[in-house]
Design a protein around this motif. Structure first.
Motif, PDB file in Angstrom:
ATOM      1  N   ASN A  47       1.068  -0.814  -0.108  1.00 19.83           N
ATOM      2  CA  ASN A  47       0.161  -0.437  -0.189  1.00 19.83           C
ATOM      3  C   ASN A  47       1.148   1.624   0.046  1.00 19.83           C
ATOM      4  N   ILE A  48       1.781   1.226  -1.194  1.00 20.46           N
ATOM      5  CA  ILE A  48       2.649   2.439  -0.649  1.00 20.46           C
ATOM      6  C   ILE A  48       2.356   3.502  -1.678  1.00 20.46           C
ATOM      7  N   GLN A  49       1.271   4.844  -1.133  1.00 23.09           N
ATOM      8  CA  GLN A  49       0.574   5.572  -1.747  1.00 23.09           C
ATOM      9  C   GLN A  49       1.656   6.461  -2.393  1.00 23.09           C
ATOM     10  N   ASP A  50       3.075   6.891  -1.832  1.00 19.78           N
ATOM     11  CA  ASP A  50       3.474   8.292  -2.750  1.00 19.78           C
ATOM     12  C   ASP A  50       4.055   8.198  -4.108  1.00 19.78           C
ATOM     13  N   ASP A  51       3.556   9.070  -5.088  1.00 16.53           N
ATOM     14  CA  ASP A  51       4.003   9.021  -5.816  1.00 16.53           C
ATOM     15  C   ASP A  51       4.856   9.667  -5.885  1.00 16.53           C
ATOM     16  N   TYR A  52       6.165   9.132  -5.874  1.00 18.26           N
ATOM     17  CA  TYR A  52       7.632   9.748  -5.763  1.00 18.26           C
ATOM     18  C   TYR A  52       8.025   8.549  -5.369  1.00 18.26           C
ATOM     19  N   ILE A  53       9.294   8.246  -5.235  1.00 18.14           N
ATOM     20  CA  ILE A  53      10.099   7.219  -4.343  1.00 18.14           C
ATOM     21  C   ILE A  53      10.514   8.298  -2.839  1.00 18.14           C
ATOM     22  N   LYS A  54      10.339   7.166  -1.749  1.00 18.82           N
ATOM     23  CA  LYS A  54      11.158   7.562  -1.269  1.00 18.82           C
ATOM     24  C   LYS A  54      12.420   7.047  -0.853  1.00 18.82           C
ATOM     25  N   GLU A  55      13.291   6.949   0.424  1.00 24.76           N
ATOM     26  CA  GLU A  55      14.666   6.104   1.205  1.00 24.76           C
ATOM     27  C   GLU A  55      14.015   4.579   2.202  1.00 24.76           C
ATOM     28  N   GLU A  56      12.454   5.090   2.371  1.00 23.20           N
ATOM     29  CA  GLU A  56      11.845   4.428   3.486  1.00 23.20           C
ATOM     30  C   GLU A  56      11.095   2.931   2.261  1.00 23.20           C
ATOM     31  N   THR A  57      11.305   3.165   1.226  1.00 24.39           N
ATOM     32  CA  THR A  57       9.984   2.301   0.465  1.00 24.39           C
ATOM     33  C   THR A  57      11.337   1.745  -0.463  1.00 24.39           C
ATOM     34  N   ILE A  58      12.407   2.330  -0.126  1.00 26.02           N
ATOM     35  CA  ILE A  58      13.611   1.286  -0.842  1.00 26.02           C
ATOM     36  C   ILE A  58      13.969   0.202   0.287  1.00 26.02           C
ATOM     37  N   ASP A  59      13.943   0.803   0.984  1.00 29.89           N
ATOM     38  CA  ASP A  59      14.563  -0.253   2.613  1.00 29.89           C
ATOM     39  C   ASP A  59      13.293  -1.176   2.983  1.00 29.89           C
ATOM     40  N   LYS A  60      12.563  -0.645   2.160  1.00 32.58           N
ATOM     41  CA  LYS A  60      11.111  -1.813   2.759  1.00 32.58           C
ATOM     42  C   LYS A  60      11.637  -2.656   1.470  1.00 32.58           C
ATOM     43  N   GLN A  82      17.115   3.715 -12.223  1.00 28.57           N
ATOM     44  CA  GLN A  82      16.904   4.699 -13.555  1.00 28.57           C
ATOM     45  C   GLN A  82      15.399   4.838 -13.095  1.00 28.57           C
ATOM     46  N   LEU A  83      14.758   5.015 -13.141  1.00 22.84           N
ATOM     47  CA  LEU A  83      13.392   4.919 -12.752  1.00 22.84           C
ATOM     48  C   LEU A  83      13.084   6.356 -11.926  1.00 22.84           C
ATOM     49  N   GLY A  84      14.253   6.751 -10.543  1.00 23.05           N
ATOM     50  CA  GLY A  84      14.416   7.779 -10.042  1.00 23.05           C
ATOM     51  C   GLY A  84      14.995   8.487 -10.558  1.00 23.05           C
ATOM     52  N   ASN A  85      16.096   8.215 -11.251  1.00 19.78           N
ATOM     53  CA  ASN A  85      16.551   9.921 -11.922  1.00 19.78           C
ATOM     54  C   ASN A  85      15.369  10.258 -13.575  1.00 19.78           C
ATOM     55  N   TYR A  86      14.930   9.276 -13.789  1.00 21.34           N
ATOM     56  CA  TYR A  86      13.462   9.454 -15.088  1.00 21.34           C
ATOM     57  C   TYR A  86      12.616  10.648 -14.277  1.00 21.34           C
ATOM     58  N   LEU A  90      12.309  14.637 -14.870  1.00 24.37           N
ATOM     59  CA  LEU A  90      11.091  15.397 -14.768  1.00 24.37           C
ATOM     60  C   LEU A  90      10.475  16.143 -14.440  1.00 24.37           C
ATOM     61  N   GLY A  91      11.179  16.821 -13.331  1.00 23.69           N
ATOM     62  CA  GLY A  91      11.371  17.924 -12.007  1.00 23.69           C
ATOM     63  C   GLY A  91      10.841  17.422 -11.158  1.00 23.69           C
ATOM     64  N   ILE A  92      10.299  15.643 -10.596  1.00 20.10           N
ATOM     65  CA  ILE A  92       9.817  15.254  -9.811  1.00 20.10           C
ATOM     66  C   ILE A  92      11.201  15.348  -8.346  1.00 20.10           C
ATOM     67  N   ASP A  93      10.987  15.358  -7.032  1.00 20.51           N
ATOM     68  CA  ASP A  93      12.224  15.130  -6.134  1.00 20.51           C
ATOM     69  C   ASP A  93      12.008  13.779  -5.344  1.00 20.51           C
ATOM     70  N   CYS A  94      13.160  13.027  -5.701  1.00 20.58           N
ATOM     71  CA  CYS A  94      13.125  11.982  -5.129  1.00 20.58           C
ATOM     72  C   CYS A  94      13.950  11.060  -5.232  1.00 20.58           C
ATOM     73  N   TYR A  95      14.140  10.274  -3.937  1.00 13.14           N
ATOM     74  CA  TYR A  95      15.522   9.152  -3.762  1.00 13.14           C
ATOM     75  C   TYR A  95      15.690   8.360  -4.546  1.00 13.14           C
ATOM     76  N   VAL A  96      16.755   8.687  -5.473  1.00 12.11           N
ATOM     77  CA  VAL A  96      17.611   7.701  -6.041  1.00 12.11           C
ATOM     78  C   VAL A  96      18.939   6.906  -5.003  1.00 12.11           C
ATOM     79  N   PRO A  97      18.578   5.701  -5.447  1.00  8.58           N
ATOM     80  CA  PRO A  97      19.972   4.655  -4.181  1.00  8.58           C
ATOM     81  C   PRO A  97      21.147   4.682  -4.383  1.00  8.58           C
TER      82      PRO A  97
END
Length: 330
Positions: A47-60, A82-86, A90-97
């Protein structure tokens, strides 16, 4: 999108957009599509509801992959990266592992075609036939594309990204912009490649297609004037290999279209050594030819060349290319 690859999580729009961009560039996305299916399923199940990548999401996500091999984790982390860099583009601030280094070593052994096999591939590419009426075919581009991949040592994505403005037939050069290392380089058009590209261009330009001659338009197009797709090239190449009876050697890996690039490097290195060019001088030239950032990436071709042409290269020690012997000063 294939019915098999349906993405429904909050990240689905970005996954689809990323894959579409890869497709337009001619890259093979077969493996990464399955990885994204796993990522998409994870986001839905947890149930990941974030529309961007968070560090906690990667850890989970990482905690759910205890049985994955290092190589598998390496590839999956790369998909996240690759998804995070893409998304960042697009201007979306997200975590890239950071990359997962343990599985970085790839033991895949490329298939090196013999000169006879290369000649057979070229001959068969001249006689391909359409199985059914399809106006969007790119069959007429195959002779030129395959010869370009081998002659210039290009990746399929680099070849299909070439635009009309990138080719200078007078200077016999091609500007390669869409390279793996995000760098620009020049590829030479040799004597055997030149007439093939000119013949292709003459046939292509006769098609009454709007903007086919525009500098920004792709050089390699389908009969409808659309960009050629890497998957289509691979399918036709597979048909050629099947017709030629070319398959894996001694239980090794099956030949791929990318192996034309590896073969170009091995054949070029062997030719230079036969022409009495010292291997220590030849390797940097092969490195530039392939567009490698790090010359050490080219060292593997010494082993492949020796396997293909036994005894052609004489080295005092297997590591002498990386750590050459320095004479002691008296």
């Amino acid at each position: 999108m294939d019915k098999k690859f349906v993405y429904t999580s909050k990240l689905a729009p970005y996954i689809k957009g990323f894959l579409k961009e890869r497709e337009l560039k001619g890259y093979n996305s077969s493996a990464i599509k399955f990885i994204f299916l796993e990522i998409d399923k994870f986001c839905n199940e947890y149930n990941i509801q974030d529309d961007y990548i968070k560090e906690e999401t990667i850890d989970k996500w990482r905690s759910t992959r205890p049985n994955d091999s290092d190589r598998s984790l390496y590839m999956k982390y790369n998909a996240w990266i690759q998804l995070g860099n893409y998304m960042r583009d697009l201007g979306i601030d997200c975590y890239v592992p950071i990359p997962y280094r343990k599985g970085a070593k790839n033991n895949y052994i490329p298939y090196i075609f013999t000169h006879e096999e290369i000649n057979t591939i070229f001959l068969l590419s001249n006689s391909l036939k359409i199985r059914y009426q399809y106006s969007g075919t790119m069959i007429f581009t195959m002779p030129a594309i395959l010869r370009l991949l081998y002659s210039a040592g290009l990746r399929i994505g680099e070849a299909l990204a070439i635009k009309n403005k990138d080719i200078d037939f007078e200077k016999r050069t091609i500007v390669i912009n869409d390279s793996k290392n995000n760098t620009q380089r020049l590829a030479a058009i040799n004597d055997s490649l030149l007439p093939v590209l000119l013949q292709y261009k003459e046939f292509r330009d006769k098609n009454p297609i709007e903007k086919i001659l525009v500098p920004e338009s792709p050089f390699f197009v389908t009969q409808r004037g659309k960009s050629c797709l890497g998957e289509s090239v691979r399918r036709w190449f597979s048909d050629i290999l099947n017709t030629a009876g070319i398959s894996s050697k001694l239980g090794g890996n099956p030949p791929r279209i990318h192996d034309l690039r590896h073969t170009a490097a091995v054949h070029s290195l062997a030719k230079m050594v036969r022409n009495n060019i010292d291997v220590y001088c030849a390797l940097p030239m092969i490195s530039v030819f392939l567009g490698h950032n790090d010359p050490r990436s080219t060292n593997n071709y010494v082993r492949l060349t020796n396997e293909m042409f036994p005894g052609i290269i004489q080295l005092e020690h297997p590591t002498s290319l990386i750590f050459p012997k320095i004479p002691k000063s008296e």
